[in-house]
Design a protein around this motif. Structure first.
Motif, PDB file in Angstrom:
ATOM      1  N   VAL A 119       0.851  -1.188   0.000  1.00  0.00           N
ATOM      2  CA  VAL A 119       0.000   0.000   0.000  1.00  0.00           C
ATOM      3  C   VAL A 119       0.886   1.237   0.000  1.00  0.00           C
ATOM      4  O   VAL A 119       2.019   1.207   0.504  1.00  0.00           O
ATOM      5  N   GLN A 120       0.377   2.315  -0.560  1.00  0.00           N
ATOM      6  CA  GLN A 120       1.129   3.566  -0.554  1.00  0.00           C
ATOM      7  C   GLN A 120       0.997   4.262   0.792  1.00  0.00           C
ATOM      8  O   GLN A 120       0.010   4.069   1.515  1.00  0.00           O
ATOM      9  N   ALA A 121       1.982   5.070   1.099  1.00  0.00           N
ATOM     10  CA  ALA A 121       1.931   5.850   2.330  1.00  0.00           C
ATOM     11  C   ALA A 121       0.644   6.671   2.376  1.00  0.00           C
ATOM     12  O   ALA A 121       0.220   7.238   1.364  1.00  0.00           O
ATOM     13  N   GLY A 122       0.034   6.696   3.546  1.00  0.00           N
ATOM     14  CA  GLY A 122      -1.239   7.378   3.716  1.00  0.00           C
ATOM     15  C   GLY A 122      -2.440   6.483   3.517  1.00  0.00           C
ATOM     16  O   GLY A 122      -3.570   6.874   3.851  1.00  0.00           O
ATOM     17  N   GLY A 123      -2.213   5.303   3.003  1.00  0.00           N
ATOM     18  CA  GLY A 123      -3.292   4.373   2.748  1.00  0.00           C
ATOM     19  C   GLY A 123      -3.683   3.562   3.975  1.00  0.00           C
ATOM     20  O   GLY A 123      -3.175   3.786   5.083  1.00  0.00           O
ATOM     21  N   SER A 124      -4.589   2.604   3.749  1.00  0.00           N
ATOM     22  CA  SER A 124      -5.125   1.781   4.838  1.00  0.00           C
ATOM     23  C   SER A 124      -5.108   0.310   4.466  1.00  0.00           C
ATOM     24  O   SER A 124      -5.171  -0.042   3.284  1.00  0.00           O
ATOM     25  N   LEU A 125      -5.029  -0.516   5.493  1.00  0.00           N
ATOM     26  CA  LEU A 125      -5.177  -1.957   5.360  1.00  0.00           C
ATOM     27  C   LEU A 125      -5.897  -2.461   6.594  1.00  0.00           C
ATOM     28  O   LEU A 125      -5.778  -1.861   7.673  1.00  0.00           O
ATOM     29  N   ARG A 126      -6.590  -3.581   6.440  1.00  0.00           N
ATOM     30  CA  ARG A 126      -7.174  -4.252   7.601  1.00  0.00           C
ATOM     31  C   ARG A 126      -6.658  -5.677   7.637  1.00  0.00           C
ATOM     32  O   ARG A 126      -6.877  -6.456   6.709  1.00  0.00           O
ATOM     33  N   LEU A 127      -6.003  -6.003   8.731  1.00  0.00           N
ATOM     34  CA  LEU A 127      -5.531  -7.358   8.954  1.00  0.00           C
ATOM     35  C   LEU A 127      -6.569  -8.143   9.740  1.00  0.00           C
ATOM     36  O   LEU A 127      -7.249  -7.586  10.605  1.00  0.00           O
ATOM     37  N   SER A 128      -6.649  -9.430   9.441  1.00  0.00           N
ATOM     38  CA  SER A 128      -7.543 -10.330  10.172  1.00  0.00           C
ATOM     39  C   SER A 128      -6.736 -11.498  10.714  1.00  0.00           C
ATOM     40  O   SER A 128      -5.737 -11.899  10.124  1.00  0.00           O
ATOM     41  N   CYS A 129      -7.199 -12.035  11.818  1.00  0.00           N
ATOM     42  CA  CYS A 129      -6.569 -13.217  12.403  1.00  0.00           C
ATOM     43  C   CYS A 129      -7.681 -14.140  12.877  1.00  0.00           C
ATOM     44  O   CYS A 129      -8.388 -13.829  13.842  1.00  0.00           O
ATOM     45  N   ALA A 130      -7.832 -15.258  12.211  1.00  0.00           N
ATOM     46  CA  ALA A 130      -8.846 -16.245  12.569  1.00  0.00           C
ATOM     47  C   ALA A 130      -8.262 -17.237  13.560  1.00  0.00           C
ATOM     48  O   ALA A 130      -7.181 -17.795  13.324  1.00  0.00           O
ATOM     49  N   VAL A 131      -8.986 -17.465  14.638  1.00  0.00           N
ATOM     50  CA  VAL A 131      -8.528 -18.334  15.723  1.00  0.00           C
ATOM     51  C   VAL A 131      -9.391 -19.579  15.785  1.00  0.00           C
ATOM     52  O   VAL A 131     -10.621 -19.499  15.733  1.00  0.00           O
ATOM     53  N   SER A 132      -8.761 -20.731  15.917  1.00  0.00           N
ATOM     54  CA  SER A 132      -9.495 -21.984  16.050  1.00  0.00           C
ATOM     55  C   SER A 132      -8.792 -22.897  17.039  1.00  0.00           C
ATOM     56  O   SER A 132      -7.622 -22.693  17.374  1.00  0.00           O
ATOM     57  N   GLY A 133      -9.527 -23.903  17.516  1.00  0.00           N
ATOM     58  CA  GLY A 133      -8.937 -24.924  18.349  1.00  0.00           C
ATOM     59  C   GLY A 133      -9.199 -24.795  19.828  1.00  0.00           C
ATOM     60  O   GLY A 133      -8.901 -25.707  20.599  1.00  0.00           O
ATOM     61  N   ARG A 134      -9.725 -23.642  20.250  1.00  0.00           N
ATOM     62  CA  ARG A 134     -10.030 -23.433  21.658  1.00  0.00           C
ATOM     63  C   ARG A 134     -10.983 -22.245  21.721  1.00  0.00           C
ATOM     64  O   ARG A 134     -11.003 -21.409  20.825  1.00  0.00           O
ATOM     65  N   SER A 135     -11.756 -22.176  22.803  1.00  0.00           N
ATOM     66  CA  SER A 135     -12.712 -21.086  22.922  1.00  0.00           C
ATOM     67  C   SER A 135     -12.042 -19.723  22.781  1.00  0.00           C
ATOM     68  O   SER A 135     -11.145 -19.371  23.548  1.00  0.00           O
ATOM     69  N   PHE A 136     -12.491 -18.964  21.791  1.00  0.00           N
ATOM     70  CA  PHE A 136     -11.903 -17.661  21.495  1.00  0.00           C
ATOM     71  C   PHE A 136     -11.987 -16.724  22.693  1.00  0.00           C
ATOM     72  O   PHE A 136     -11.095 -15.915  22.939  1.00  0.00           O
ATOM     73  N   ARG A 137     -13.052 -16.857  23.457  1.00  0.00           N
ATOM     74  CA  ARG A 137     -13.277 -15.938  24.571  1.00  0.00           C
ATOM     75  C   ARG A 137     -12.296 -16.135  25.721  1.00  0.00           C
ATOM     76  O   ARG A 137     -12.248 -15.316  26.633  1.00  0.00           O
ATOM     77  N   THR A 138     -11.516 -17.202  25.680  1.00  0.00           N
ATOM     78  CA  THR A 138     -10.547 -17.398  26.757  1.00  0.00           C
ATOM     79  C   THR A 138      -9.262 -16.624  26.526  1.00  0.00           C
ATOM     80  O   THR A 138      -8.424 -16.545  27.422  1.00  0.00           O
ATOM     81  N   PHE A 139      -9.109 -16.063  25.331  1.00  0.00           N
ATOM     82  CA  PHE A 139      -7.830 -15.452  24.972  1.00  0.00           C
ATOM     83  C   PHE A 139      -7.846 -13.929  25.016  1.00  0.00           C
ATOM     84  O   PHE A 139      -8.764 -13.296  24.507  1.00  0.00           O
ATOM     85  N   ASP A 140      -6.788 -13.352  25.566  1.00  0.00           N
ATOM     86  CA  ASP A 140      -6.400 -11.993  25.203  1.00  0.00           C
ATOM     87  C   ASP A 140      -5.696 -12.115  23.854  1.00  0.00           C
ATOM     88  O   ASP A 140      -4.995 -13.109  23.602  1.00  0.00           O
ATOM     89  N   MET A 141      -5.837 -11.104  23.006  1.00  0.00           N
ATOM     90  CA  MET A 141      -5.229 -11.154  21.684  1.00  0.00           C
ATOM     91  C   MET A 141      -4.300  -9.964  21.469  1.00  0.00           C
ATOM     92  O   MET A 141      -4.512  -8.876  22.035  1.00  0.00           O
ATOM     93  N   GLY A 142      -3.289 -10.179  20.624  1.00  0.00           N
ATOM     94  CA  GLY A 142      -2.362  -9.095  20.345  1.00  0.00           C
ATOM     95  C   GLY A 142      -1.847  -9.144  18.924  1.00  0.00           C
ATOM     96  O   GLY A 142      -1.919 -10.185  18.260  1.00  0.00           O
ATOM     97  N   TRP A 143      -1.385  -7.995  18.482  1.00  0.00           N
ATOM     98  CA  TRP A 143      -0.688  -7.887  17.196  1.00  0.00           C
ATOM     99  C   TRP A 143       0.733  -7.389  17.456  1.00  0.00           C
ATOM    100  O   TRP A 143       0.928  -6.439  18.241  1.00  0.00           O
ATOM    101  N   PHE A 144       1.671  -8.009  16.780  1.00  0.00           N
ATOM    102  CA  PHE A 144       3.072  -7.616  16.834  1.00  0.00           C
ATOM    103  C   PHE A 144       3.584  -7.455  15.411  1.00  0.00           C
ATOM    104  O   PHE A 144       2.955  -7.917  14.463  1.00  0.00           O
ATOM    105  N   ARG A 145       4.715  -6.800  15.265  1.00  0.00           N
ATOM    106  CA  ARG A 145       5.316  -6.698  13.941  1.00  0.00           C
ATOM    107  C   ARG A 145       6.830  -6.771  14.068  1.00  0.00           C
ATOM    108  O   ARG A 145       7.401  -6.466  15.119  1.00  0.00           O
ATOM    109  N   GLN A 146       7.445  -7.163  12.965  1.00  0.00           N
ATOM    110  CA  GLN A 146       8.907  -7.226  12.931  1.00  0.00           C
ATOM    111  C   GLN A 146       9.389  -6.751  11.575  1.00  0.00           C
ATOM    112  O   GLN A 146       9.007  -7.316  10.543  1.00  0.00           O
TER     113      GLN A 146
END
Length: 118
Positions: free
Chosen positions: A12-39
């Motif tokens: 994307v060009q500077a000034g633009g937007s993106l939406r990231l998604s993260c689908a979770v499976s295998g355990r009740s979603f409500r039990t988790f705190d969630m986070g995003w990291f980058r490197q």
């Protein structure tokens, strides 16, 4: 087996937007705190945003405050990262993570590349 699968990265060009998604499976979603990291290449992994198990608390890294928004949808067992006013320094691999109890994250996704051109 808990699985986290990110999607939504891209170029994307500077000034633009993106939406990231993260689908979770295998355990009740409500039990988790969630986070995003980058490197970014040659840099350490950086905390971007976090949201607690019920969505009542959200927190952000200083470099993204006011530009990024984290949210979660329990019906879809998905966490999102809306990224606006993107800058070239936001470039990196973005990882979704889940934890049962603070402070450490227990599960990680494979990452999705975000590239912001100037």
């Amino acid at each position: 087996q808990v699985q986290l699968v990110e999607s939504g990265g891209g170029l994307v060009q500077a000034g633009g937007s993106l939406r990231l998604s993260c689908a979770v499976s295998g355990r009740s979603f409500r039990t988790f705190d969630m986070g995003w990291f980058r490197q970014a290449p040659g840099k350490e992994r950086e905390f971007v945003a976090g949201i607690n198990w019920n969505g009542a608390s959200k927190y952000y890294g200083d470099s993204v405050k006011g530009r990024f928004t984290i949210s979660r949808d329990s019906a879809k067992t998905t966490v999102y990262l809306q990224m606006n006013s993107l800058k070239p320094e936001d470039t990196g691999v973005y990882y979704c993570a889940a934890r049962l109890t603070p402070p450490n994250y227990d599960y990680w996704g494979q990452g999705t590349q975000v590239t912001v051109s100037s």
